[in-house]
Write a protein that holds these residues in place. Structure first.
Motif, mmCIF file in Angstrom:
data_model
loop_
_atom_site.group_PDB
_atom_site.id
_atom_site.type_symbol
_atom_site.label_atom_id
_atom_site.label_comp_id
_atom_site.label_asym_id
_atom_site.label_seq_id
_atom_site.Cartn_x
_atom_site.Cartn_y
_atom_site.Cartn_z
ATOM 1 N N GLY A 10 0.822 -1.203 0.000
ATOM 2 C CA GLY A 10 0.000 0.000 0.000
ATOM 3 C C GLY A 10 0.855 1.251 0.000
ATOM 4 O O GLY A 10 0.639 2.160 -0.801
ATOM 5 N N SER A 29 2.705 2.361 -3.281
ATOM 6 C CA SER A 29 1.943 3.230 -4.188
ATOM 7 C C SER A 29 1.738 4.606 -3.580
ATOM 8 O O SER A 29 1.868 5.617 -4.269
ATOM 9 C CB SER A 29 0.584 2.623 -4.489
ATOM 10 O OG SER A 29 0.713 1.301 -4.879
ATOM 11 N N GLU A 71 -0.289 8.344 -11.253
ATOM 12 C CA GLU A 71 0.438 8.150 -9.993
ATOM 13 C C GLU A 71 -0.441 8.483 -8.794
ATOM 14 O O GLU A 71 -0.364 7.838 -7.765
ATOM 15 C CB GLU A 71 1.703 9.003 -9.954
ATOM 16 C CG GLU A 71 2.805 8.564 -10.889
ATOM 17 C CD GLU A 71 2.572 8.987 -12.316
ATOM 18 O OE1 GLU A 71 1.668 9.819 -12.562
ATOM 19 O OE2 GLU A 71 3.296 8.487 -13.202
ATOM 20 N N TYR A 72 -1.279 9.539 -8.949
ATOM 21 C CA TYR A 72 -2.170 9.903 -7.856
ATOM 22 C C TYR A 72 -3.219 8.813 -7.669
ATOM 23 O O TYR A 72 -3.594 8.479 -6.545
ATOM 24 C CB TYR A 72 -2.862 11.243 -8.130
ATOM 25 C CG TYR A 72 -1.913 12.421 -8.245
ATOM 26 C CD1 TYR A 72 -0.617 12.338 -7.745
ATOM 27 C CD2 TYR A 72 -2.310 13.605 -8.840
ATOM 28 C CE1 TYR A 72 0.242 13.405 -7.846
ATOM 29 C CE2 TYR A 72 -1.453 14.679 -8.950
ATOM 30 C CZ TYR A 72 -0.175 14.578 -8.454
ATOM 31 O OH TYR A 72 0.677 15.642 -8.563
ATOM 32 N N LEU A 109 -2.877 5.684 -8.265
ATOM 33 C CA LEU A 109 -2.187 4.580 -7.603
ATOM 34 C C LEU A 109 -2.091 4.848 -6.106
ATOM 35 O O LEU A 109 -2.339 3.964 -5.282
ATOM 36 C CB LEU A 109 -0.782 4.475 -8.195
ATOM 37 C CG LEU A 109 -0.187 3.092 -8.313
ATOM 38 C CD1 LEU A 109 -1.017 2.263 -9.274
ATOM 39 C CD2 LEU A 109 1.245 3.191 -8.819
ATOM 40 N N ALA A 110 -1.750 6.096 -5.749
ATOM 41 C CA ALA A 110 -1.619 6.455 -4.339
ATOM 42 C C ALA A 110 -2.949 6.288 -3.622
ATOM 43 O O ALA A 110 -3.003 5.800 -2.496
ATOM 44 C CB ALA A 110 -1.110 7.884 -4.214
ATOM 45 N N GLY A 150 -3.597 2.549 -3.179
ATOM 46 C CA GLY A 150 -2.691 2.014 -2.158
ATOM 47 C C GLY A 150 -3.149 2.387 -0.753
ATOM 48 O O GLY A 150 -3.159 1.561 0.154
#
Lengths: 332, 289
Positions: free
Chosen positions: A129, A132, B262-263, B265-266, B269
């Motif tokens: 987690g 990412s 990328e955001y 993905l964040a 996550g």
């Protein structure tokens, strides 16, 4: 009898890694007799330091039966933040920069440690987690902008170019010194400190360690914090070695290389056994393989496959040795 | 509201074809996680099967033969994970971390930076609809989910999976074929990854080694968000499917709002960590009652 058998097996495992290293070098020499020339030796010496620094943290994590796949993203965050500091404050002392990188990594590692030791989230899930989340964080902090080479101070990139010792053109650069210092401190910490011994006990038998009254949660938290801190330091060393920091690529995928170096160096994924010397040998092996692939003209496309295979080979060897050890214990 | 099309039913239905592939991986992951394991290699298996089938079809194999080979390959790749976990007795997270690299690595060696084109007659599954504008891939996904939901909750095999996830050594001493069940669960995960690969090939028309990159995160997140315990022994197919639609709507929403990859993905996550945290917390509250 059993303790000495274990020690012999550990030594055997390290000799095995060294033999593999000789094998890779020999194979490369057959194809290209000049494999060990000045240029290639220098690129191997540039390749190893990051692996060693992050590998020491990863080894301690794996010793406790854990794993940290977020180290690459932690490198990215620290590289970006410290890079931005250098961009906005060109006179910032580079050692202060390195310390800030370590501090940032420690905070990110502490988040992992908290999730794992107190919130009881399995290490692979927690760090998958944050792998990412931290990568996204790097983008958010720099708004997607790369830190260019003219923003990295020359004194920092000099760490990768010069060193205290140069033998016939082969430079033992300052990054190597950082790596060796990290390795020595880790070895000293693991061998002599109470916490260091606790790390091995927790990995060998977590329940027994708890019953003995060892502070399992605190030590686990500390181990992930230190692992993050070393990854943060490596983020600054990355900036020194490459001369720029891109939020998308800095440290991306590095967790795989590091884990490969650590497990091929004899750190057992079932916890409780692993040595600093093993990780040093593993890093040397991975660094050599990486340069050998390029020298032998093998496409870069093979890299991921090779790293994965290295991990699989290490796992199989260790599981075999583990069974052998079990038989030894029964027969004695 | 960033776009007036977001709540358009036809748009949402059409977008769903992008997520049924993740959905198939999540169905396999439900079995894996309920059995107390994890499979990080699912997306890599999808990529490898996609590349191999595309190459076979490009070299003259018929479409049915290529598909069959792909499905068998999926079973083999998943089965290999299973053997390393069940027979060599290695933790599933390290095994599948290694094969995640190995499988995608083979795909990369096979195709390099090139992409393999699929025969025109194979392309376009995602454009087929049943009456009422229901996309065919969505139907295939739901049928597989229902069948495997019945297997997980109503069959002997399903009970074994839950038992092994709850207490493996107790299951072993009770005489359950623990090794065989674990290998089957990993093989099933590989098989579903192969089905996903075929659907992806048909949708995209080309295969590349970096297909499906990172989808394991979405799949694991959906399963955990759907209420499965990350420690095994607990989880439902219905929960996974519902959570999957939540993840899909979130992704589609972020896509419409033009949020960078990328955001996204964040966010996924963080969602994974929060979902596990919430699960652990509710387990603690229940234990205190």
């Amino acid at each position: 009898m059993q303790a000495s058998a274990v020690r012999r097996l550990v030594t055997l495992r390290e000799v095995g890694t060294a033999a593999l290293l000789v094998g890779v070098v020999a194979a490369a020499m057959v194809k290209n007799p000049h494999f060990l020339d000045v240029k290639n030796l220098n690129s191997i010496l540039l390749w190893i330091p990051l692996l060693v620094v992050v590998g020491m943290g990863q080894m301690m994590v794996i010793l406790t039966r854990g794993i940290d796949v977020s180290v690459g993203s932690t490198m990215g965050v620290s590289g970006i933040v410290v890079g931005m500091l250098f961009r906005d404050h060109p006179n910032l002392n580079i050692y202060v920069g390195a310390a800030i990188g370590f501090a940032i990594g420690t905070v990110l590692g502490a988040i992992n440690g908290g999730l794992i030791s107190w919130a009881k989230i399995p290490p692979i899930i927690a760090t998958l987690g944050t792998l990412s989340a931290y990568r996204g964080l790097a983008f958010i902090i720099c708004k997607g902008e790369q830190i260019d080479s003219n923003n990295i101070p020359e004194s920092l990139t000099n760490w990768a170019l010069y060193g205290p010792l140069t033998i016939k053109g082969v430079t033992f650069n300052w990054l190597i010194i950082w790596a060796l210092a990290t390795a020595l401190l880790t070895a000293y910490f693991l061998k002599t400190s109470r916490t260091g011994r606790a790390i091995y006990s927790i990995g060998s038998h977590p329940e027994a360690a708890r019953l003995r009254g060892l502070p399992v949660n605190k030590v686990t938290f500390l181990v992930y914090s230190v692992c993050g801190g070393l990854a943060g330091l490596a983020g600054v060393l990355y900036a020194s070695r490459y001369g720029f920091v891109n939020p998308g690529t800095a440290g991306s995928g590095f967790e795989l290389t590091v884990i490969a170096a650590v497990v091929i160096g004899g750190t057992n994924v079932l916890g409780g056994s692993g040595t600093v010397v093993g990780v040093l040998l593993g890093s040397l092996l991975l660094g050599t393989i990486n340069v050998a692939l390029a020298v032998l003209g093998i496409d870069a496309a093979w890299q991921m496959l090779v790293y994965g295979l290295v991990i699989l080979i290490a796992l199989t060897i260790d599981s075999y040795l583990q069974r052998l050890l079990g038989k030894l214990a029964v027969s004695s | 509201m960033q776009s007036k099309y977001f709540l358009d039913v036809r748009y949402l239905l059409d977008s769903s074809t992008l997520y049924v592939e993740t959905g198939l991986l999540a169905i396999g992951m439900t079995f894996i996680i309920v059995s107390g394991n994890i499979d990080l290699s699912v997306a890599s298996m999808t990529a490898l099967v996609a590349c191999v089938t595309a190459k076979l079809m490009a070299s003259g194999w018929s479409i049915p033969a290529g598909c069959a080979a792909g499905l068998v390959l999926g079973l083999v790749l998943g089965g290999f994970n299973g053997i390393l976990v069940a027979k060599v007795k290695l933790p599933s997270f390290v095994v599948t971390l290694a094969t995640m690299a190995v499988y995608r690595g083979i795909a990369q060696v096979l195709l390099g930076a090139k992409s393999a084109k699929l025969p025109a007659s194979f392309v376009g599954l995602d454009m087929m609809h049943l009456p009422g504008h229901v996309p065919l891939p969505l139907v295939i996904f739901l049928v597989i989910a229902v069948i495997l939901g019945v297997v997980l909750h109503r069959s002997l095999f399903g009970r074994w999976v839950v038992a092994i996830g709850t207490n493996e050594s107790a299951s072993y001493f009770a005489g359950l074929p623990t090794a065989a069940v674990k290998i089957s669960v990993f093989a099933l995960s590989g098989f579903l990854a192969a089905v996903a690969a075929l659907m992806m090939n048909s949708r995209l028309g080309v295969a590349r080694f970096d297909d499906a990159r990172g989808l394991e995160l979405d799949a694991i997140t959906a399963v955990v968000l759907g209420g499965a315990s990350i420690f095994g022994g607990k989880g439902t197919m219905l929960g996974t499917v519902l959570a999957l639609f939540l993840v899909a709507v979130l992704r589609i929403g972020m896509g419409v709002a033009d949020v960078k990859a990328e955001y996204q993905l964040a966010v996924i996550g963080t969602l994974l960590v929060v979902a596990v945290l919430a699960g652990n917390l509710s387990a603690k509250v229940n234990a205190k009652r």
